[in-house]
Design a protein around this motif. Structure first.
Motif, PDB file in Angstrom:
ATOM      1  N   PRO A 106       7.284  -0.040   9.600  1.00  0.00           N
ATOM      2  CA  PRO A 106       7.142   0.224   8.165  1.00  0.00           C
ATOM      3  C   PRO A 106       6.978  -1.032   7.315  1.00  0.00           C
ATOM      4  O   PRO A 106       6.118  -1.043   6.430  1.00  0.00           O
ATOM      5  N   GLU A 107       7.751  -2.097   7.615  1.00  0.00           N
ATOM      6  CA  GLU A 107       7.637  -3.254   6.719  1.00  0.00           C
ATOM      7  C   GLU A 107       6.219  -3.824   6.768  1.00  0.00           C
ATOM      8  O   GLU A 107       5.618  -4.163   5.753  1.00  0.00           O
ATOM      9  N   GLU A 108       5.648  -3.822   7.963  1.00  0.00           N
ATOM     10  CA  GLU A 108       4.291  -4.316   8.141  1.00  0.00           C
ATOM     11  C   GLU A 108       3.280  -3.379   7.468  1.00  0.00           C
ATOM     12  O   GLU A 108       2.400  -3.807   6.732  1.00  0.00           O
ATOM     13  N   PHE A 109       3.460  -2.087   7.702  1.00  0.00           N
ATOM     14  CA  PHE A 109       2.497  -1.116   7.169  1.00  0.00           C
ATOM     15  C   PHE A 109       2.498  -1.112   5.647  1.00  0.00           C
ATOM     16  O   PHE A 109       1.447  -1.116   5.016  1.00  0.00           O
ATOM     17  N   PHE A 110       3.674  -1.123   5.049  1.00  0.00           N
ATOM     18  CA  PHE A 110       3.724  -1.000   3.596  1.00  0.00           C
ATOM     19  C   PHE A 110       3.344  -2.305   2.884  1.00  0.00           C
ATOM     20  O   PHE A 110       2.794  -2.283   1.799  1.00  0.00           O
ATOM     21  N   SER A 111       3.633  -3.438   3.507  1.00  0.00           N
ATOM     22  CA  SER A 111       3.322  -4.681   2.806  1.00  0.00           C
ATOM     23  C   SER A 111       1.913  -5.167   3.138  1.00  0.00           C
ATOM     24  O   SER A 111       1.265  -5.817   2.331  1.00  0.00           O
TER      25      SER A 111
ATOM     26  N   ALA B  92      -6.016   3.142   4.513  1.00  0.00           N
ATOM     27  CA  ALA B  92      -4.563   3.127   4.335  1.00  0.00           C
ATOM     28  C   ALA B  92      -4.204   2.397   3.041  1.00  0.00           C
ATOM     29  O   ALA B  92      -3.310   2.816   2.296  1.00  0.00           O
ATOM     30  N   LYS B  93      -4.914   1.327   2.741  1.00  0.00           N
ATOM     31  CA  LYS B  93      -4.661   0.583   1.499  1.00  0.00           C
ATOM     32  C   LYS B  93      -4.880   1.480   0.295  1.00  0.00           C
ATOM     33  O   LYS B  93      -4.067   1.522  -0.630  1.00  0.00           O
TER      34      LYS B  93
ATOM     35  N   PHE C 186      -4.901   4.731   0.199  1.00  0.00           N
ATOM     36  CA  PHE C 186      -3.893   5.802   0.196  1.00  0.00           C
ATOM     37  C   PHE C 186      -2.586   5.303  -0.408  1.00  0.00           C
ATOM     38  O   PHE C 186      -1.983   5.948  -1.267  1.00  0.00           O
ATOM     39  N   LEU C 187      -2.142   4.150   0.042  1.00  0.00           N
ATOM     40  CA  LEU C 187      -0.863   3.602  -0.429  1.00  0.00           C
ATOM     41  C   LEU C 187      -0.913   3.274  -1.920  1.00  0.00           C
ATOM     42  O   LEU C 187       0.018   3.537  -2.664  1.00  0.00           O
ATOM     43  N   ARG C 188      -2.031   2.725  -2.345  1.00  0.00           N
ATOM     44  CA  ARG C 188      -2.160   2.376  -3.749  1.00  0.00           C
ATOM     45  C   ARG C 188      -2.029   3.634  -4.605  1.00  0.00           C
ATOM     46  O   ARG C 188      -1.346   3.653  -5.611  1.00  0.00           O
ATOM     47  N   ARG C 189      -2.688   4.709  -4.146  1.00  0.00           N
ATOM     48  CA  ARG C 189      -2.664   5.952  -4.922  1.00  0.00           C
ATOM     49  C   ARG C 189      -1.265   6.559  -4.945  1.00  0.00           C
ATOM     50  O   ARG C 189      -0.817   7.075  -5.955  1.00  0.00           O
ATOM     51  N   ILE C 190      -0.616   6.513  -3.800  1.00  0.00           N
ATOM     52  CA  ILE C 190       0.637   7.256  -3.701  1.00  0.00           C
ATOM     53  C   ILE C 190       1.802   6.463  -4.288  1.00  0.00           C
ATOM     54  O   ILE C 190       2.765   7.041  -4.783  1.00  0.00           O
ATOM     55  N   LEU C 191       1.701   5.124  -4.279  1.00  0.00           N
ATOM     56  CA  LEU C 191       2.830   4.321  -4.756  1.00  0.00           C
ATOM     57  C   LEU C 191       2.729   3.992  -6.242  1.00  0.00           C
ATOM     58  O   LEU C 191       3.724   3.746  -6.894  1.00  0.00           O
ATOM     59  N   ASN C 192       1.498   4.000  -6.787  1.00  0.00           N
ATOM     60  CA  ASN C 192       1.358   3.636  -8.195  1.00  0.00           C
ATOM     61  C   ASN C 192       1.065   4.843  -9.070  1.00  0.00           C
ATOM     62  O   ASN C 192      -0.050   5.017  -9.544  1.00  0.00           O
ATOM     63  N   HIS C 193       1.997   5.706  -9.220  1.00  0.00           N
ATOM     64  CA  HIS C 193       1.771   6.783 -10.196  1.00  0.00           C
ATOM     65  C   HIS C 193       3.074   7.177 -10.839  1.00  0.00           C
ATOM     66  O   HIS C 193       4.126   6.647 -10.515  1.00  0.00           O
TER      67      HIS C 193
END
Lengths: 242, 217
Positions: free
Chosen positions: A220-225, A232-233, A235-242
């Motif tokens: 997880p630390e690798e995937f999220f950072s 994946a980038k 996806f993460l941007r959309r899901i984490l910044n709202h």
């Protein structure tokens, strides 16, 4: 413990799972994330053969899941499953929900099954609801009963298919807490979820899926950072910044 | 004005008919419920040949008049050496016939149980039949109590088919009393009243169950 090798699955012409290769070891907590329709739930449901695979090899607990000659019920008693919509039996009390499979599948005497049920109800924090019917419980309580029901079979693997997606935000925490506890105790868990906080905190590994493929697999630390895949980038941007 | 003397003078015959109608109805009710559940499971089980068998049963039986099915048991099977007394032949015919309708009712109930129930039960290691017995059927039957009640009321009334083959039921004795006394209207009014004694409590009972089960869900 769970081994996918070149697994493919079609619904008619629709290619749901594409060349899936994935190994999950005993005691590992693997969280599968990805956009909806990416095949996450299907992947998890293949593990206990709620869905059949079209080709490839899938071995769970040393059993070839899609071999016609295996006793699927024998395999399933070792795999607990928790669903998005809880799927508690509405005509039975909480206690009856939990004791049914141990009594009918494992042939455990009623008294012992009830004691086990109470033990797990206490573990998920609602022993006082033993004699209630599911319709009398909140969503979070129902899902905790569903987890207790799965655990009462003393499974080797627990599968969670979006366990918090149907819950109101206030009760999500109580379900996640139970799952965290379970992970700490060394249960092998495969979890499909959109709860990124849970994934980051509890997962040993994140599996990112899109359009039927596993695009990325990382701690997880690798995937999220530092996600490697462009998808994946995004996806993460959309899901984490709202 | 009704001639009550008809009723009192032939009370024994009426009672014998009433008791036999009651017996035939109860036996056929239990029998058709069991066969109906089995046929319903045949129709939806994930085994093709069973689906065909179940569908064939329902389509053949419910599309043939009840009287003819009773005749199969009364005059058809004796031709191949299987003999029944009229009461038994009539009750068997009634059972087999009603089962086709009950099967359809139960099947619709089973299909109305959410798919997740089957998945949850199967994923815990229960077999298909255990899941049916403990999870699906109890919920399915609850949901179909009103149409099931209709079928049972029809069954009681349809039991009058026994009269056609001298099955010693209410209708049979009605015919008998009528031919003895040359009275028709009054005799059959009393027959009708006896049927009501059976069907109205059944109706009320179904209504009660419906309300009570509505609460429990």
């Amino acid at each position: 413990m769970i081994y996918f090798h070149q697994v493919n699955k079609y619904y008619g012409d629709f290619h749901v799972l594409k060349d899936i290769n994935l190994t999950i070891h005993q005691g590992e907590v693997v969280v599968i994330i990805g956009p909806s329709g990416s095949g996450k739930s299907t992947l998890v449901r293949c593990i206990n053969r709620l869905e059949t695979i079209t080709s490839g090899e899938l071995i769970v607990d040393n059993v070839k899941v899609n071999d016609k000659n295996i006793d699927i019920n024998q395999l399933r008693r070792n795999i607990g499953m928790v669903f998005q919509h809880f799927n508690l039996y509405p005509h039975m009390t909480v206690l009856q929900n939990i004791t049914l499979a141990p009594m009918k599948v494992l042939r455990i005497p009623e008294k012992e099954a009830k004691e086990t049920a109470m033990y797990y109800l206490e573990k998920v924090g609602i022993p006082d609801k033993a004699n209630a019917y599911p319709s009398e419980l909140s969503g979070g309580q129902q899902q905790r009963v569903a987890i207790a029901r799965g655990l009462a079979m003393k499974p080797k693997i627990m599968l969670f298919d979006e366990p918090t997606s149907a819950l109101d935000p206030e009760t999500i925490g109580e379900v996640l807490d139970v799952m965290k506890q379970l992970a700490k105790e060394g249960m092998t868990m495969v979890v499909v979820t959109h709860e990124m906080g849970f994934a980051r905190e509890v997962a040993d590994r994140i599996v990112f899926m899109d359009q039927g493929r596993i695009l990325e697999e990382a701690p997880p630390e690798e995937f999220f950072s530092n996600p490697k895949e462009e998808r994946a980038k995004v996806f993460l941007r959309r899901i984490l910044n709202h | 004005m009704l001639r009550y003397s008809i009723l009192f003078d032939h009370w024994d015959m009426y009672m014998q008919g009433f008791v036999n109608t009651l017996k035939a109805s109860v036996l056929a009710l239990i029998g058709s419920l069991i066969i109906g559940i089995i046929i319903a499971i045949f129709r939806i089980a994930p085994i093709r040949p069973l689906n065909w068998l179940g569908a064939a049963y329902v389509e053949f039986i419910r599309n043939i008049p009840l009287v003819l099915i009773v005749f199969v048991f009364f005059v058809g099977l004796p031709a191949v050496g299987i003999r029944f007394d009229p009461f038994t032949a009539g009750t068997l015919g009634l059972t087999v016939y009603t089962a086709a309708f009950i099967a359809e009712v139960i099947r619709s109930g089973i299909l109305a149980v959410p798919k997740g129930q089957m998945e949850a039960a199967r994923s815990s290691g229960l077999t298909y039949l255990q899941t049916m017995r403990y999870i699906i059927l109890p919920q399915a039957i609850k949901m179909v109590i009103p149409p099931l009640g209709n079928q049972f009321i029809n069954l009681v009334k349809n039991s009058s088919v026994l009269g056609v083959i001298a099955g010693l039921d209410l209708m049979y004795f009605g015919d008998l009393i009528s031919s003895e006394t040359f009275v028709t209207f009054d005799v059959y009014i009393f027959v009708a009243l006896f049927y009501l004694v059976l069907t109205i409590p059944l109706s009320l009972g179904v209504g009660y169950l419906e309300r009570r089960l509505a609460k429990s869900r």
